[in-house]
Motif scaffolding. Sequence first.
Motif, PDB file in Angstrom:
ATOM      1  N   TYR A  54       0.830  -1.217   0.000  1.00 22.22           N
ATOM      2  CA  TYR A  54       0.000   0.000   0.000  1.00 22.22           C
ATOM      3  C   TYR A  54       0.854   1.252   0.000  1.00 22.22           C
ATOM      4  O   TYR A  54       0.529   2.245  -0.638  1.00 22.22           O
ATOM      5  CB  TYR A  54      -0.940   0.014   1.222  1.00 22.22           C
ATOM      6  N   ASN A  55       1.987   1.170   0.718  1.00 22.43           N
ATOM      7  CA  ASN A  55       2.884   2.331   0.728  1.00 22.43           C
ATOM      8  C   ASN A  55       3.477   2.581  -0.649  1.00 22.43           C
ATOM      9  O   ASN A  55       3.572   3.716  -1.108  1.00 22.43           O
ATOM     10  CB  ASN A  55       4.026   2.123   1.735  1.00 22.43           C
ATOM     11  N   GLU A  57       2.146   1.743  -3.348  1.00 25.04           N
ATOM     12  CA  GLU A  57       1.035   2.208  -4.181  1.00 25.04           C
ATOM     13  C   GLU A  57       0.803   3.717  -3.955  1.00 25.04           C
ATOM     14  O   GLU A  57       0.591   4.476  -4.890  1.00 25.04           O
ATOM     15  CB  GLU A  57      -0.222   1.420  -3.814  1.00 25.04           C
ATOM     16  N   SER A  58       0.891   4.133  -2.688  1.00 26.23           N
ATOM     17  CA  SER A  58       0.656   5.549  -2.391  1.00 26.23           C
ATOM     18  C   SER A  58       1.743   6.425  -2.988  1.00 26.23           C
ATOM     19  O   SER A  58       1.517   7.585  -3.301  1.00 26.23           O
ATOM     20  CB  SER A  58       0.584   5.769  -0.882  1.00 26.23           C
ATOM     21  N   GLY A  60       3.061   5.767  -5.811  1.00 27.68           N
ATOM     22  CA  GLY A  60       2.912   5.676  -7.271  1.00 27.68           C
ATOM     23  C   GLY A  60       3.919   4.758  -7.903  1.00 27.68           C
ATOM     24  O   GLY A  60       4.138   4.812  -9.114  1.00 27.68           O
ATOM     25  N   ALA A  64      -2.275  -1.316  -8.463  1.00 20.09           N
ATOM     26  CA  ALA A  64      -3.009  -2.549  -8.178  1.00 20.09           C
ATOM     27  C   ALA A  64      -4.245  -2.633  -9.057  1.00 20.09           C
ATOM     28  O   ALA A  64      -4.820  -1.595  -9.424  1.00 20.09           O
ATOM     29  CB  ALA A  64      -3.417  -2.573  -6.716  1.00 20.09           C
TER      30      ALA A  64
ATOM     31  N   MET B   1      -4.179   6.467  -5.938  1.00 17.31           N
ATOM     32  CA  MET B   1      -4.096   5.304  -6.800  1.00 17.31           C
ATOM     33  C   MET B   1      -5.466   4.680  -6.958  1.00 17.31           C
ATOM     34  O   MET B   1      -6.175   4.449  -5.984  1.00 17.31           O
ATOM     35  CB  MET B   1      -3.142   4.283  -6.157  1.00 17.31           C
ATOM     36  N   ALA B 134      -0.927   2.753   5.957  1.00 11.76           N
ATOM     37  CA  ALA B 134      -0.551   2.693   4.538  1.00 11.76           C
ATOM     38  C   ALA B 134      -1.722   3.065   3.635  1.00 11.76           C
ATOM     39  O   ALA B 134      -1.555   3.782   2.637  1.00 11.76           O
ATOM     40  CB  ALA B 134      -0.058   1.287   4.203  1.00 11.76           C
ATOM     41  N   ARG B 137      -2.367   6.741   3.437  1.00 16.24           N
ATOM     42  CA  ARG B 137      -1.423   7.420   2.544  1.00 16.24           C
ATOM     43  C   ARG B 137      -1.893   7.342   1.092  1.00 16.24           C
ATOM     44  O   ARG B 137      -1.547   8.184   0.278  1.00 16.24           O
ATOM     45  CB  ARG B 137      -0.033   6.783   2.659  1.00 16.24           C
ATOM     46  N   CYS B 138      -2.661   6.299   0.792  1.00 18.26           N
ATOM     47  CA  CYS B 138      -3.126   6.125  -0.588  1.00 18.26           C
ATOM     48  C   CYS B 138      -4.266   7.069  -0.957  1.00 18.26           C
ATOM     49  O   CYS B 138      -4.654   7.139  -2.115  1.00 18.26           O
ATOM     50  CB  CYS B 138      -3.616   4.682  -0.806  1.00 18.26           C
TER      51      CYS B 138
END
Lengths: 121, 650
Positions: A54-55, A57-58, A60, A64, B1, B134, B137-138
């Motif tokens: 997830y990190n 992904e955040s 960039g 996913a 995202m 996490a 943060r997204c």
Amino acid sequence: MRVDRELMRGAGPVAVLKLLESGEKYGYELVEQLEERSKGVLAMGQSTLYPMLYNLESQGLVKAEWRESESARGRKYYHLTSKGKKRLAADLQQWSALVEALSSLGILPGQATPALGGGPR
Amino acid sequence: METSTPPLETQPNHSNTNHSLPAAPASTTTWLWRVLNAPINIGLGSRFKSPVTVKFNKPATIASIVTEAGLPAELAAIVEQVVRATRLWSSERLDVARELAAHFRDGLECGVSASDLQSQFGNAATVAKLIRRARIRCRSVVWHAWRYGLAGLALLLLAYSGLIVRFAVSYPTISRNFLREQNDVVRSTPEDQWAWPVQRAALKELVPYPKLDQSQTDDESEGWWATEKNRVEKDSLAWNQMLAYVESNQAIIEQLHLSANKPMRGVIYGDPIDSPNLPQALGEDVPLIGVLLPQAQSLRTAQRLLTADATVARSRGEADRFTRDILSLVNIAEQCRGFCLIEDLVAVAILTSTFSVVLDTCEDFPSLLTDDQLIAMAHRLASCFGGGTIRFNLNGEKAMAEDMLQRCYSDDGNGDGILTPAGIKMLAENFPTNKLIDDYDLLSHTKTDGVALHVFGPAIMLQAKSRRQTQEAIDQLFAEAAQRHRGPLHSWEQEDQRQGRTKQSSLGNDNSLMSHFSIPNVVFPAFEMCDKAAERFCQLRDGALTAIALELYRRQHGAWPDHLEQLAPGYMPTVPLDRFTGQSLRYRLQDGKPLIYACGFDQQDDGGRGPGIDEYDFHTQVMQKPAKQPAIGEGYDWVLYPRPRKAINR
């Protein structure tokens, strides 16, 4: 052997990015490959992997996508973004430099302790 | 995202865009569920078959996801426990639940036992915390901006709440009673030397001046004989009315003469007899700025009565009576000078009127007074207010500012403090409202004890100068005021340039909102106007003294002098200045009679041509520099003698 958490914090993301370089993968697949290919050194459980993904992904670096698997189940696949590819390339350079530096100090196995200067060659 | 929605169950015969959840168990199927999932054909008639079928899905739940994945109970429990502990948005939780369920399903399909998967998973709470961090943060940039904005706002509100508390519990500390200090000085003198109690008692008996006719306003009838512009013609209706009034009030006039010779003024500020409207319970503990000065207005009435008496006396050739009236007027004017600037201004107004009477007498009744009477009168007029260049006393104004400071600000014991609720109310009540303030409608709010005062107050408190800063501003401004314009009017411009001073202080002209909560702005007088009023007084006095000197010269030489220099030092120490130019007063003979004038602000000698009495306005014609309106003031001089007057003969 398991790697210390602090070391894993630096190495884990590079390892995941490197695995994704060869193509998209889902979470369990990443867990398996990390354990198998690093002979358990870089093995990480869900508690580490998913927050890490997830990190990434955040930032960039990965993207996913839910898609259907062969078994007709839904899976979330991760793949590298162009930004992730650039980061991986940069990280690999840094890791190479780090390995080289550690080798030169004789820290890595099979490397002779170099003269740090001032002694006979 | 972006994360696309998982196709948890694919329906082969439907469009790919149509993700559906597992069919709801019969027991959970409701009529709403059936309605929402009924296909809607966007029909165009029987010939066409709609290509689009819209189907609403029953919202997924964590339980339904876990059930659908077919996980063993222990793994299903982990998923539910972790997902719920993340406290994420519903859509995020569902996404995490699907991913964890898929993960466990993959593990099971790879032959790993449920217990091994469970042990490999780690601590659920830790996982939930890491996942939450996490996933947050997204979230989008907009959400993060909103979150930090809200956090910032909350912090601001918290800080402002602190300020509100600080503001609400701040109180002024009144450590000095300026009013009592002034009154104690008066009380230390014997009461039989006080003039004001005698004047007050006498004027209480005075009946209002009768109206000449119904067309007269109260002001006209009161000031009929005493305005500087008028000359009441003898034997006219107005004259007879004035005569009757003067004669019927001789007892009062006598009391005024008696009071005029008292050495002390004897005014007790805030005396309940003079100020019945002040809250008596407070005694002398009232703000200096709120103290009324009823004696100032009453002494103007006394001045009109004595002026009328002098007018009648000179018409009858009663030189002693006339002289006595003039000397009493000068004494009363000097008694009027007190602690406050307004008292000085009233004193100057009384003397200005007195000088006018003297000038008119020199013109209309040149033989009324003996040489000795003229000389004695000249000496008295020259010495009033100490003689020379007169400036007003600003000590009272400074005390007023400092009194207001202690009543508006808290005191930390080191000379500093903050503006208090009581202070804001006091400033709001004492500042004259204007359009800006009306638009804000702020003063009306802050005048009350309501919520608005405590909501706006801290913001005003933050913006306003501190107690120390305000004290410094007061000290500096009064120090400057005491130093400025010490010389005659013609030297001001050079003085201002030399000291790098702007011509007009910004005080009083500042209309910004915060200026209404600045003590200097509320309390400070318009220094420039005060200095000009003092200069006007000096010039008028010098004109009257010159007219007396000319009359004395004429009596001795049988003719008027050719120039004013012939008067000094025999008839006056030096020739007075034209205060506008710094040269001698202008003088020439016109139709065999002397004409004395000053050039006015344009500094041009226009041959003694003054504006007509109907257009005569002292400040626009004489005292204002003609910058914006060149026509006004230019081409005119200030004629001091003979004075322009309008004959009143009805």
